[in-house]
Design a protein around this motif. Structure first.
Motif, PDB file in Angstrom:
ATOM      1  N   SER A  94       0.885  -1.260   0.009  1.00 51.21           N
ATOM      2  CA  SER A  94       0.018   0.102  -0.108  1.00 51.21           C
ATOM      3  C   SER A  94       0.872   1.106  -0.003  1.00 51.21           C
ATOM      4  O   SER A  94       1.892   1.176   0.081  1.00 51.21           O
ATOM      5  N   VAL A  95       0.432   2.345  -0.253  1.00 47.83           N
ATOM      6  CA  VAL A  95       1.067   3.657  -0.040  1.00 47.83           C
ATOM      7  C   VAL A  95       1.592   3.937   1.182  1.00 47.83           C
ATOM      8  O   VAL A  95       2.852   4.349   1.223  1.00 47.83           O
ATOM      9  N   GLU A  96       0.984   3.404   2.159  1.00 48.08           N
ATOM     10  CA  GLU A  96       1.489   3.648   3.457  1.00 48.08           C
ATOM     11  C   GLU A  96       2.876   2.915   3.823  1.00 48.08           C
ATOM     12  O   GLU A  96       3.850   3.119   4.375  1.00 48.08           O
ATOM     13  N   VAL A  97       2.631   1.637   3.341  1.00 49.92           N
ATOM     14  CA  VAL A  97       3.842   0.737   3.605  1.00 49.92           C
ATOM     15  C   VAL A  97       5.023   1.432   2.604  1.00 49.92           C
ATOM     16  O   VAL A  97       6.314   1.413   2.914  1.00 49.92           O
ATOM     17  N   GLN A  98       4.662   1.770   1.357  1.00 48.91           N
ATOM     18  CA  GLN A  98       5.783   2.244   0.349  1.00 48.91           C
ATOM     19  C   GLN A  98       6.596   3.453   1.215  1.00 48.91           C
ATOM     20  O   GLN A  98       7.547   3.778   1.058  1.00 48.91           O
ATOM     21  N   ALA A  99       5.511   4.554   1.663  1.00 44.63           N
ATOM     22  CA  ALA A  99       5.977   5.623   2.434  1.00 44.63           C
ATOM     23  C   ALA A  99       6.957   5.246   3.578  1.00 44.63           C
ATOM     24  O   ALA A  99       7.972   5.876   3.724  1.00 44.63           O
ATOM     25  N   ARG A 100       6.711   4.175   4.491  1.00 50.31           N
ATOM     26  CA  ARG A 100       7.477   3.885   5.491  1.00 50.31           C
ATOM     27  C   ARG A 100       9.011   3.508   4.917  1.00 50.31           C
ATOM     28  O   ARG A 100       9.758   3.600   5.746  1.00 50.31           O
ATOM     29  N   LYS A 101       9.033   2.961   4.007  1.00 52.36           N
ATOM     30  CA  LYS A 101      10.383   2.470   3.273  1.00 52.36           C
ATOM     31  C   LYS A 101      11.017   3.829   2.935  1.00 52.36           C
ATOM     32  O   LYS A 101      12.233   3.694   2.953  1.00 52.36           O
ATOM     33  N   LEU A 102      10.649   4.993   2.957  1.00 51.41           N
ATOM     34  CA  LEU A 102      11.559   6.241   2.488  1.00 51.41           C
ATOM     35  C   LEU A 102      12.043   6.838   3.706  1.00 51.41           C
ATOM     36  O   LEU A 102      12.832   7.883   3.803  1.00 51.41           O
ATOM     37  N   GLY A 103      11.253   6.712   4.944  1.00 50.51           N
ATOM     38  CA  GLY A 103      11.672   7.276   6.335  1.00 50.51           C
ATOM     39  C   GLY A 103      10.698   7.719   7.305  1.00 50.51           C
ATOM     40  O   GLY A 103       9.617   7.183   7.103  1.00 50.51           O
ATOM     41  N   ASN A 104      11.059   8.264   8.294  1.00 51.20           N
ATOM     42  CA  ASN A 104      10.154   8.642   9.326  1.00 51.20           C
ATOM     43  C   ASN A 104      10.224   9.956   9.950  1.00 51.20           C
ATOM     44  O   ASN A 104      10.013  10.087  11.087  1.00 51.20           O
ATOM     45  N   ARG A 105      10.670  10.767   9.234  1.00 51.93           N
ATOM     46  CA  ARG A 105      10.724  12.313   9.547  1.00 51.93           C
ATOM     47  C   ARG A 105       9.543  12.805   9.513  1.00 51.93           C
ATOM     48  O   ARG A 105       8.317  12.585   9.054  1.00 51.93           O
ATOM     49  N   PRO A 106       9.293  13.732  10.901  1.00 50.08           N
ATOM     50  CA  PRO A 106       7.852  14.009  11.106  1.00 50.08           C
ATOM     51  C   PRO A 106       7.382  15.120  10.147  1.00 50.08           C
ATOM     52  O   PRO A 106       8.149  15.962   9.720  1.00 50.08           O
ATOM     53  N   ALA A 135      10.183  13.048   1.160  1.00 52.04           N
ATOM     54  CA  ALA A 135      10.417  11.622   0.983  1.00 52.04           C
ATOM     55  C   ALA A 135       9.979  11.063   2.302  1.00 52.04           C
ATOM     56  O   ALA A 135       9.398  10.293   2.696  1.00 52.04           O
ATOM     57  N   GLU A 136      10.989  11.481   3.156  1.00 51.17           N
ATOM     58  CA  GLU A 136      11.125  11.009   4.625  1.00 51.17           C
ATOM     59  C   GLU A 136       9.847  11.495   5.387  1.00 51.17           C
ATOM     60  O   GLU A 136       9.579  10.755   6.455  1.00 51.17           O
ATOM     61  N   MET A 137       9.205  12.452   5.077  1.00 50.45           N
ATOM     62  CA  MET A 137       8.097  12.720   5.838  1.00 50.45           C
ATOM     63  C   MET A 137       6.689  12.092   5.255  1.00 50.45           C
ATOM     64  O   MET A 137       5.723  12.329   5.886  1.00 50.45           O
ATOM     65  N   THR A 138       6.495  11.584   3.928  1.00 50.78           N
ATOM     66  CA  THR A 138       5.444  11.053   3.565  1.00 50.78           C
ATOM     67  C   THR A 138       4.659  10.101   4.641  1.00 50.78           C
ATOM     68  O   THR A 138       3.533  10.160   4.640  1.00 50.78           O
ATOM     69  N   ALA A 139       5.506   9.326   5.202  1.00 51.60           N
ATOM     70  CA  ALA A 139       4.780   8.283   6.054  1.00 51.60           C
ATOM     71  C   ALA A 139       3.870   8.873   7.183  1.00 51.60           C
ATOM     72  O   ALA A 139       2.683   8.700   7.489  1.00 51.60           O
ATOM     73  N   SER A 140       4.761  10.055   7.627  1.00 49.07           N
ATOM     74  CA  SER A 140       3.968  11.056   8.731  1.00 49.07           C
ATOM     75  C   SER A 140       2.709  11.692   8.232  1.00 49.07           C
ATOM     76  O   SER A 140       1.711  11.681   8.890  1.00 49.07           O
ATOM     77  N   LEU A 141       2.775  12.100   6.844  1.00 48.78           N
ATOM     78  CA  LEU A 141       1.999  12.882   6.540  1.00 48.78           C
ATOM     79  C   LEU A 141       0.644  11.999   6.403  1.00 48.78           C
ATOM     80  O   LEU A 141      -0.693  12.225   6.719  1.00 48.78           O
ATOM     81  N   LEU A 142       0.906  10.715   5.847  1.00 47.78           N
ATOM     82  CA  LEU A 142      -0.176   9.962   5.609  1.00 47.78           C
ATOM     83  C   LEU A 142      -0.954   9.557   6.848  1.00 47.78           C
ATOM     84  O   LEU A 142      -2.193   9.077   6.898  1.00 47.78           O
ATOM     85  N   ASP A 143      -0.120   9.218   8.037  1.00 47.03           N
ATOM     86  CA  ASP A 143      -0.534   8.912   9.102  1.00 47.03           C
ATOM     87  C   ASP A 143      -1.330  10.022   9.936  1.00 47.03           C
ATOM     88  O   ASP A 143      -2.390   9.870  10.487  1.00 47.03           O
ATOM     89  N   GLN A 144      -0.914  11.198   9.560  1.00 43.85           N
ATOM     90  CA  GLN A 144      -1.660  12.494  10.322  1.00 43.85           C
ATOM     91  C   GLN A 144      -2.797  12.711   9.566  1.00 43.85           C
ATOM     92  O   GLN A 144      -3.722  13.177  10.337  1.00 43.85           O
TER      93      GLN A 144
END
Length: 135
Positions: free
Chosen positions: A31-43, A58-67
């Motif tokens: 999923s896009v969330e799984v892919q985003a986590r591969k890029l990093g975890n910057r807030p 790129a490192e912020m995308t997981a945080s963006l999608l979580d928020q």
């Protein structure tokens, strides 16, 4: 004996069900969330995004999608949060942002393209994905 006959008779249905199950599992695992986590975890914050490099974004995308629940967003909401698009995907109604390393290339440019695909008629976000997919 009847069980074996039933299994033979429904073999195609069983194989089809297994194929569908594997396809569903694949899309969940990538999923896009799984892919985003591969890029990093910057807030993510809108202020940090505004001044960040393509790699930092790129490192912020997981945080963006979580928020944010982007499925409730419109094109206007995306642009208000992330600023003007830095990329293009099929139509100018789809806000898209280059994120990640420039060593990743596609027909759209250098970097992963974070796409917010919107409905052309009401502007609502239909899906969010990376192009190309993050491996």
């Amino acid at each position: 004996m009847r069980w074996m006959q039933w299994c033979r008779a429904h073999r195609r249905l069983t194989v089809l069900a297994l194929i569908i199950l594997f396809v569903v599992i694949y899309f969940q695992l990538n999923s896009v969330e799984v892919q985003a986590r591969k890029l990093g975890n910057r807030p993510f914050t809108p202020e940090a995004w505004a001044t960040a490099s393509q790699l930092m974004r790129a490192e912020m995308t997981a945080s963006l999608l979580d928020q944010y629940d982007t499925s409730s967003f419109t094109r206007h909401d995306v642009v208000a949060l992330l600023g003007p698009p830095t990329g293009y995907y099929d139509h100018d109604t789809n806000p898209a942002y280059f994120v990640g390393p420039t060593t990743v290339e596609s027909m759209y440019g250098k970097g992963y393209l974070l796409v917010f695909q919107t409905n052309k008629y009401d502007g609502e976000v239909d899906s969010v994905f990376f192009f190309p997919e993050v491996e």
